[in-house]
Design a protein around this motif. Structure first.
Motif, PDB file in Angstrom:
ATOM      1  N   UNK A 298      10.406 -12.423  26.726  1.00 20.47           N
ATOM      2  CA  UNK A 298      10.468 -11.953  28.111  1.00 20.47           C
ATOM      3  C   UNK A 298       9.630 -12.858  29.010  1.00 20.47           C
ATOM      4  N   UNK A 299       8.481 -13.277  28.536  1.00 20.03           N
ATOM      5  CA  UNK A 299       7.649 -14.202  29.310  1.00 20.03           C
ATOM      6  C   UNK A 299       8.327 -15.537  29.509  1.00 20.03           C
ATOM      7  N   UNK A 300       8.966 -16.035  28.482  1.00 18.98           N
ATOM      8  CA  UNK A 300       9.688 -17.303  28.576  1.00 18.98           C
ATOM      9  C   UNK A 300      10.843 -17.202  29.571  1.00 18.98           C
ATOM     10  N   UNK A 301      11.553 -16.089  29.545  1.00 20.99           N
ATOM     11  CA  UNK A 301      12.648 -15.880  30.498  1.00 20.99           C
ATOM     12  C   UNK A 301      12.106 -15.799  31.928  1.00 20.99           C
ATOM     13  N   UNK A 302      10.945 -15.188  32.119  1.00 22.70           N
ATOM     14  CA  UNK A 302      10.337 -15.112  33.448  1.00 22.70           C
ATOM     15  C   UNK A 302       9.938 -16.480  33.974  1.00 22.70           C
ATOM     16  N   UNK A 303       9.391 -17.313  33.119  1.00 17.11           N
ATOM     17  CA  UNK A 303       9.015 -18.674  33.523  1.00 17.11           C
ATOM     18  C   UNK A 303      10.253 -19.472  33.897  1.00 17.11           C
ATOM     19  N   UNK A 304      11.308 -19.345  33.118  1.00 16.65           N
ATOM     20  CA  UNK A 304      12.545 -20.073  33.415  1.00 16.65           C
ATOM     21  C   UNK A 304      13.156 -19.606  34.729  1.00 16.65           C
ATOM     22  N   UNK A 305      13.132 -18.312  34.988  1.00 14.86           N
ATOM     23  CA  UNK A 305      13.691 -17.789  36.233  1.00 14.86           C
ATOM     24  C   UNK A 305      12.873 -18.259  37.436  1.00 14.86           C
ATOM     25  N   UNK A 306      11.564 -18.287  37.304  1.00 14.82           N
ATOM     26  CA  UNK A 306      10.705 -18.766  38.387  1.00 14.82           C
ATOM     27  C   UNK A 306      10.983 -20.239  38.670  1.00 14.82           C
ATOM     28  N   UNK A 307      11.143 -21.019  37.634  1.00 13.71           N
ATOM     29  CA  UNK A 307      11.459 -22.438  37.806  1.00 13.71           C
ATOM     30  C   UNK A 307      12.782 -22.638  38.523  1.00 13.71           C
ATOM     31  N   UNK A 308      13.762 -21.812  38.206  1.00 11.94           N
ATOM     32  CA  UNK A 308      15.065 -21.926  38.865  1.00 11.94           C
ATOM     33  C   UNK A 308      14.957 -21.614  40.351  1.00 11.94           C
ATOM     34  N   UNK A 309      14.150 -20.628  40.714  1.00 15.61           N
ATOM     35  CA  UNK A 309      13.967 -20.269  42.120  1.00 15.61           C
ATOM     36  C   UNK A 309      13.256 -21.392  42.863  1.00 15.61           C
ATOM     37  N   UNK A 310      12.255 -21.978  42.243  1.00 11.65           N
ATOM     38  CA  UNK A 310      11.516 -23.075  42.871  1.00 11.65           C
ATOM     39  C   UNK A 310      12.425 -24.276  43.083  1.00 11.65           C
TER      40      UNK A 310
END
Length: 60
Positions: free
Chosen positions: A14-26
């Motif tokens: 879940x943490x890894x998915x959150x980091x990936x989603x944040x990167x996509x938004x940035x």
């Protein structure tokens, strides 16, 4: 002990998915920001300066 390890794996994923989603938004916002031409940026900055500066300002 096995169930405890499964929870940690789930939390890690879940943490890894959150980091990936944040990167996509940035990345998306960075692309949007870089889409402006220098002339568009200059004109927008001039508009913002005109709005921020009062009309009777003697320094203009």
């Amino acid at each position: 002990m096995l169930k405890r390890m499964n929870w940690w794996k789930l939390i890690g994923l879940a943490g890894l998915a959150g980091v990936a989603a944040t990167g996509a938004v940035v990345i998306r916002s960075e692309r949007k920001r870089r889409a402006y031409t220098p002339d568009e940026i200059r004109s927008r900055l001039h508009e913002r300066l005109a709005e921020a500066r009062p009309e009777d300002d003697p320094e203009t």
